[in-house]
Design a protein around this motif. Structure first.
Motif, short mmCIF file in Angstrom:
data_model
loop_
_atom_site.label_atom_id
_atom_site.label_comp_id
_atom_site.label_asym_id
_atom_site.label_seq_id
_atom_site.Cartn_x
_atom_site.Cartn_y
_atom_site.Cartn_z
N ASP A 236 -12.65 3.43 9.44
CA ASP A 236 -11.65 2.42 9.79
C ASP A 236 -11.64 2.08 11.27
N TRP A 237 -11.98 3.06 12.12
CA TRP A 237 -11.85 2.87 13.56
C TRP A 237 -13.07 3.40 14.30
N VAL A 238 -13.45 2.69 15.36
CA VAL A 238 -14.37 3.20 16.38
C VAL A 238 -13.61 3.08 17.69
N ILE A 239 -13.37 4.23 18.35
CA ILE A 239 -12.45 4.26 19.49
C ILE A 239 -13.13 4.93 20.68
N PRO A 240 -13.69 4.15 21.60
CA PRO A 240 -14.19 4.76 22.84
C PRO A 240 -13.00 5.16 23.72
N THR A 241 -13.07 6.35 24.33
CA THR A 241 -11.98 6.74 25.23
C THR A 241 -11.98 5.88 26.49
N HIS A 242 -13.17 5.46 26.92
CA HIS A 242 -13.31 4.53 28.03
C HIS A 242 -14.72 3.96 27.95
N VAL A 243 -15.05 3.03 28.85
CA VAL A 243 -16.27 2.25 28.64
C VAL A 243 -17.46 2.75 29.43
N HIS A 244 -17.39 3.92 30.05
CA HIS A 244 -18.61 4.49 30.64
C HIS A 244 -19.65 4.68 29.54
N LEU A 245 -20.90 4.45 29.87
CA LEU A 245 -21.92 4.27 28.84
C LEU A 245 -22.23 5.54 28.05
N VAL B 125 -10.00 -4.79 19.30
CA VAL B 125 -8.56 -4.78 19.56
C VAL B 125 -8.29 -3.94 20.79
N ALA B 126 -7.32 -4.38 21.59
CA ALA B 126 -6.89 -3.60 22.76
C ALA B 126 -5.81 -2.62 22.36
N SER B 127 -5.90 -1.40 22.89
CA SER B 127 -4.86 -0.41 22.63
C SER B 127 -3.65 -0.66 23.51
N THR B 128 -2.54 -0.06 23.12
CA THR B 128 -1.33 -0.08 23.94
C THR B 128 -0.85 1.35 24.13
N ASP B 129 -0.15 1.59 25.23
CA ASP B 129 0.37 2.93 25.48
C ASP B 129 1.35 3.32 24.39
N GLU B 130 1.19 4.52 23.87
CA GLU B 130 2.00 5.08 22.78
C GLU B 130 1.73 4.42 21.42
N GLN B 131 0.59 3.75 21.31
CA GLN B 131 0.20 3.18 20.02
C GLN B 131 -0.13 4.29 19.02
N ARG B 132 0.17 4.06 17.74
CA ARG B 132 -0.22 4.95 16.66
C ARG B 132 -1.16 4.22 15.72
N VAL B 133 -2.22 4.93 15.31
CA VAL B 133 -3.12 4.41 14.28
C VAL B 133 -3.30 5.49 13.22
N MET C 163 -2.01 10.70 11.60
CA MET C 163 -1.68 9.74 12.65
C MET C 163 -2.35 10.17 13.96
N LEU C 164 -2.92 9.21 14.66
CA LEU C 164 -3.43 9.43 16.01
C LEU C 164 -2.58 8.63 16.98
N ARG C 165 -2.17 9.26 18.06
CA ARG C 165 -1.33 8.61 19.08
C ARG C 165 -2.16 8.41 20.34
N LEU C 166 -2.19 7.19 20.85
CA LEU C 166 -2.95 6.87 22.05
C LEU C 166 -2.01 6.75 23.25
N ILE C 167 -2.45 7.30 24.38
CA ILE C 167 -1.71 7.11 25.62
C ILE C 167 -2.66 6.67 26.73
N ASP C 168 -2.14 5.91 27.67
CA ASP C 168 -2.89 5.46 28.83
C ASP C 168 -3.07 6.64 29.78
N THR C 169 -4.33 6.94 30.15
CA THR C 169 -4.59 8.12 30.98
C THR C 169 -5.51 7.78 32.15
N PRO C 170 -5.02 7.07 33.15
CA PRO C 170 -5.85 6.79 34.33
C PRO C 170 -6.08 8.06 35.14
#
Length: 336
Positions: free
Chosen positions: A78-87, A150-158, A164-171
């Motif tokens: 259902d999902w392919v989720i890169p944590t960030h876009v480094h190759l 699709v763009a993620s949002t802080d505290e998004q759930r999928v 359930m997976l919870r996404l948070i913004d982690t700079p």
């Protein structure tokens, strides 16, 4: 607190590159650079699946092979989720998406456009590595159709099956970085935010050793410390690292690793500031960072790993961390 769900057991025989970690989580060794260096993850629940990070384009046979080994159809993802876009985390996203008819790609909003049109990613990496190395290490980059991105949002759930997976913004490592909390396993999929831990540095009694990564060009120590603190607020019992695989024996051990990371971020920041005007700054940064990591590894492993072996294992990370600290120092000098 972790949830207990009924998850299928792994098949008795799996390819050597596919490691079951429990709770329906599998690490896939992508074979980038060397064995046990770069992991993608496959999360499986109730017959549905998600990939978290993919490695490079060259990892595609192993990513698809993992599905086959686990008896999962390609349309079960259902999902392919890169944590960030480094190759080394996202270079394989486009080719993988082309093979998964039901999947949606979920990327940090700052990285989404690069997953749809990777030309800027390619140009930036090409300037650093050159054409030959780009083809050898990363392969051709392929964009994801905008309709499937699709763009993620802080505290998004999928959801993946029944979990359930919870996404948070982690700079901190990168501004286009998010991490994913999996309450079922009690662990975070951390990309590079929770640092690097190679299995060669494991101590049978003391557990894993870990170090931060300041890969260019968006290292920000204050933001990184805050992101680590935000993850630690959930009291995780394990961390799923891209480099490499799962660390943490229990909550107390993850606390130990977090403290080690924070201490080294502080030390790296202090080294960089002390050397900010050094005449050969990059070489000086590399010397000081290597000395720091060798000392820390010796504290953890004793004499089991000689300094020359530590230097060989960390050569690329020392180079990249020095580059990233240099970019950070240059940014500090700019007005505003």
């Amino acid at each position: 607190m972790t949830l207990t769900t009924a998850l299928p057991s792994a098949p008795a025989s799996l390819p050597a590159y596919l490691e079951p970690l429990g709770h329906g989580v599998y690490a896939i060794d992508t074979a980038f650079q060397r064995d046990h260096f770069d992991a993608a993850y496959l999360v499986v629940d109730s017959g549905r699946a998600a990939f978290i990070d993919t490695g490079t384009r060259h990892a595609l046979p192993r990513l698809l092979g993992a599905l086959e080994a686990l008896g999962l159809a390609r349309d079960a993802v259902d999902w392919v989720i890169p944590t960030h876009v480094h190759l080394d985390h996202a270079g394989g996203v486009g080719p993988l998406m082309a093979e998964l008819p039901a999947a949606t790609m979920l990327a940090h909003p700052r990285g989404l456009r690069h997953m749809v049109d990777p030309s800027a990613l390619w140009a930036g990496a090409l300037a650093v590595y050159g054409e030959e190395e780009m083809r050898r290490s990363y392969g051709e980059l392929v964009g994801v159709p905008e309709s499937r991105a699709v763009a993620s949002t802080d505290e998004q759930r999928v959801t993946v099956g029944g979990r359930m997976l919870r996404l948070i913004d982690t700079p901190g490592h990168a501004r286009h970085h998010h991490c994913l909390w999996d309450e079922t396993s009690g662990g975070w999929f951390t990309g590079d935010t929770f640092g690097l831990s190679y299995r060669e540095f494991d101590n049978p009694e003391r557990g894993a050793w870990i170090m931060p990564t300041s890969t260019p060009v968006q290292f920000e120590p204050d933001a990184l410390r805050a992101s680590i603190g935000r993850m630690m607020a959930t009291r995780p019992s394990k961390m799923y690292l891209t480099h490499y695989s799962v660390v943490g024996r229990d909550e107390a051990d993850v606390e130990r690793l977090a403290a080690l990371l924070i201490a080294q971020i502080d030390e790296m920041e202090a080294i960089a500031l002390r050397l900010k005007d050094a005449p050969d700054r990059h070489a000086a940064l590399k010397r000081e960072l290597l000395a720091l990591y060798q000392r820390r590894v010796h504290d953890h492993c004793g004499d089991r790993l000689p300094p020359t072996r530590v230097a060989a294992l960390l050569a690329m990370d020392v180079e990249l961390n020095a580059q990233g600290l240099g970019v950070w120092l240059d940014r500090l000098k700019r007005p505003g």
